[in-house]
Structures are given as C-alpha cells and as structure tokens.
Write a protein that holds these residues in place. Structure first.
Motif, PDB file in Angstrom:
ATOM      1  N   ALA A 141       0.827  -1.210   0.000  1.00  0.00           N
ATOM      2  CA  ALA A 141       0.000   0.000   0.000  1.00  0.00           C
ATOM      3  C   ALA A 141       0.862   1.261   0.000  1.00  0.00           C
ATOM      4  CB  ALA A 141      -0.926   0.010   1.215  1.00  0.00           C
ATOM      5  N   HIS A 142       2.120   1.125   0.373  1.00  0.00           N
ATOM      6  CA  HIS A 142       3.063   2.247   0.386  1.00  0.00           C
ATOM      7  C   HIS A 142       3.809   2.241  -0.945  1.00  0.00           C
ATOM      8  CE1 HIS A 142       5.417   5.355   2.328  1.00  0.00           C
ATOM      9  NE2 HIS A 142       6.507   4.752   1.920  1.00  0.00           N
ATOM     10  N   ALA A 143       3.280   2.961  -1.901  1.00  0.00           N
ATOM     11  CA  ALA A 143       3.735   2.860  -3.294  1.00  0.00           C
ATOM     12  C   ALA A 143       5.024   3.637  -3.547  1.00  0.00           C
ATOM     13  CB  ALA A 143       2.636   3.330  -4.234  1.00  0.00           C
ATOM     14  N   ARG A 144       6.122   3.003  -3.251  1.00  0.00           N
ATOM     15  CA  ARG A 144       7.452   3.494  -3.620  1.00  0.00           C
ATOM     16  C   ARG A 144       8.125   2.369  -4.386  1.00  0.00           C
ATOM     17  NH1 ARG A 144      10.632   6.709   1.140  1.00  0.00           N
ATOM     18  NH2 ARG A 144       9.064   8.284   1.506  1.00  0.00           N
ATOM     19  N   PRO A 145       9.000   2.704  -5.290  1.00  0.00           N
ATOM     20  CA  PRO A 145       9.716   1.635  -6.009  1.00  0.00           C
ATOM     21  C   PRO A 145      10.528   0.772  -5.032  1.00  0.00           C
ATOM     22  CG  PRO A 145      10.066   3.780  -7.064  1.00  0.00           C
ATOM     23  CD  PRO A 145       9.368   4.042  -5.767  1.00  0.00           C
ATOM     24  N   LEU A 146      10.555  -0.528  -5.303  1.00  0.00           N
ATOM     25  CA  LEU A 146      11.296  -1.448  -4.443  1.00  0.00           C
ATOM     26  C   LEU A 146      12.760  -1.027  -4.323  1.00  0.00           C
ATOM     27  CD1 LEU A 146      11.346  -3.980  -2.693  1.00  0.00           C
ATOM     28  CD2 LEU A 146      11.809  -5.308  -4.763  1.00  0.00           C
ATOM     29  N   ALA A 147      13.368  -0.578  -5.410  1.00  0.00           N
ATOM     30  CA  ALA A 147      14.775  -0.174  -5.374  1.00  0.00           C
ATOM     31  C   ALA A 147      15.000   0.964  -4.374  1.00  0.00           C
ATOM     32  CB  ALA A 147      15.243   0.243  -6.759  1.00  0.00           C
ATOM     33  N   GLU A 148      14.056   1.874  -4.281  1.00  0.00           N
ATOM     34  CA  GLU A 148      14.166   2.973  -3.314  1.00  0.00           C
ATOM     35  C   GLU A 148      14.069   2.437  -1.891  1.00  0.00           C
ATOM     36  OE1 GLU A 148      11.621   6.825  -1.831  1.00  0.00           O
ATOM     37  OE2 GLU A 148      11.472   6.270  -3.938  1.00  0.00           O
ATOM     38  N   LYS A 149      13.152   1.495  -1.665  1.00  0.00           N
ATOM     39  CA  LYS A 149      13.024   0.897  -0.336  1.00  0.00           C
ATOM     40  C   LYS A 149      14.290   0.133   0.032  1.00  0.00           C
ATOM     41  CE  LYS A 149       7.979   0.440  -0.428  1.00  0.00           C
ATOM     42  NZ  LYS A 149       6.840  -0.470  -0.242  1.00  0.00           N
ATOM     43  N   VAL A 150      14.847  -0.623  -0.909  1.00  0.00           N
ATOM     44  CA  VAL A 150      16.086  -1.377  -0.665  1.00  0.00           C
ATOM     45  C   VAL A 150      17.197  -0.430  -0.225  1.00  0.00           C
ATOM     46  CG1 VAL A 150      17.925  -2.695  -1.803  1.00  0.00           C
ATOM     47  CG2 VAL A 150      15.536  -3.319  -2.179  1.00  0.00           C
ATOM     48  N   GLU A 151      17.311   0.691  -0.925  1.00  0.00           N
ATOM     49  CA  GLU A 151      18.350   1.673  -0.603  1.00  0.00           C
ATOM     50  C   GLU A 151      18.152   2.237   0.806  1.00  0.00           C
ATOM     51  OE1 GLU A 151      19.510   6.080  -2.191  1.00  0.00           O
ATOM     52  OE2 GLU A 151      19.170   4.535  -3.714  1.00  0.00           O
ATOM     53  N   ARG A 152      16.933   2.561   1.149  1.00  0.00           N
ATOM     54  CA  ARG A 152      16.642   3.131   2.466  1.00  0.00           C
ATOM     55  C   ARG A 152      16.835   2.104   3.584  1.00  0.00           C
ATOM     56  NH1 ARG A 152      12.754   7.134   2.811  1.00  0.00           N
ATOM     57  NH2 ARG A 152      13.219   7.071   5.040  1.00  0.00           N
ATOM     58  N   TRP A 153      16.447   0.838   3.340  1.00  0.00           N
ATOM     59  CA  TRP A 153      16.596  -0.206   4.359  1.00  0.00           C
ATOM     60  C   TRP A 153      18.065  -0.603   4.556  1.00  0.00           C
ATOM     61  CZ3 TRP A 153      12.930  -3.827   6.801  1.00  0.00           C
ATOM     62  CH2 TRP A 153      11.619  -3.321   6.819  1.00  0.00           C
TER      63      TRP A 153
END
Length: 163
Positions: A141-153
């Motif tokens: 439901a939190h629509a951000r690209p997976l690559a952006e989430k990977v970078e932040r995590w």
C-alpha cells in the motif's frame, strides 16, 4: 473488528528490533509476520542480512533473523480495524515497548517499518538510549519503487550479524 498483534520475535542476542504497526489480514490469517505475498519485508530484510529469506519456510526465516541479531514486533498490541490499512486503525492499545527493550541486553537500534509505527513508537521510545530509525513501509500500500526501499533499508546493515 478487534485485531491482536503477535508476540515479539526476539532473544538475548537481538541488536536490531524492527517494529511494524499491526499485522494485516493476510498475516493474521496465516499467523505469520508479513505474510501478504506483495509485502516486500522478507526481500528487504533479506537484503540487509544477506540471505534470501523469501525462499525459506516461515520458521526458518525467523531463525535466520535471530541469527543475524534481528527481532520483530509491533507498536500496537491490539486495535479495531476493518481491513489491513493503518489509516483504518481505531482505538489502538500500545504494546509494552519499554518493557521489551529493557529486556534486550544487546539492543542497539529500533527501526520502524512505516510512518504509523514510527509515529507511535517514537512517542514511547524517544530518549530511551537506543538509536531510532524510520524506514519506508514494506507494505504494498506504500507505493514506492522497491529499489528505493532497498536503498533506504540498507542503513540497517551495520547493525546486523552477517552469516
């Protein structure tokens, strides 16, 4: 409908505690953290600890997290909620976060999986002597690209034990 959180997944080697808000319907039905097939949690934390957690059976995923010094829990112990969205949470009852972190002798950092977890968790844990990190939600439901989430995590990598 009143929904209850799961118990914490921690041990005395937990250095990093990841807190979500409250399990969604798919997770509650499966009795597993982050069970919705579109939730990126297992891919994100797997990237952090260097393991393909999504390919493992659920109990093996939990063992791998513990082996890396990672624990899981939620900031809400119970709440009324129709569906799975955090925006629908009503009458939340807070989990005993202070009691949990005080019981974890090696805890160094608490990471919040999403804005709701961060907002509620920071109210309780600010000033408790542990580093707090806000992460983008792993939820679909939190629509951000997976690559952006990977970078932040990836900011969590210094806090885990790589196998």
């Amino acid at each position: 409908m009143k929904k209850l959180a799961f118990g914490p997944v921690v041990d005395d080697q937990t250095r990093l505690l990841i807190l979500g808000s409250l399990p969604g319907d798919a997770s509650l039905k499966a009795a597993q953290y982050y069970a919705h097939p579109q939730n990126a949690f297992w891919r994100l934390i797997g990237g952090v600890i260097g393991r393909d957690l999504a390919a493992l059976a659920y109990l093996d995923r939990l063992d791998a997290l513990k082996g890396a010094g990672v624990g899981l829990w939620d900031v809400i112990a119970s709440a009324e909620r129709a569906g799975s969205l955090d925006a629908a949470i009503r009458s939340p009852e807070a989990a005993d976060l202070v009691g949990l972190i005080d019981s974890l002798p090696t805890l160094r950092v608490v990471a919040f999986n999403g804005a709701t977890a961060a907002k509620m968790g920071r109210r309780v844990l600010d000033g408790r002597g542990v580093t707090l990190i806000d992460l983008p939600s792993s939820s679909p439901a939190h629509a951000r690209p997976l690559a952006e989430k990977v970078e932040r995590w990836a900011v969590l990598k210094p806090f885990v034990a790589l196998e």
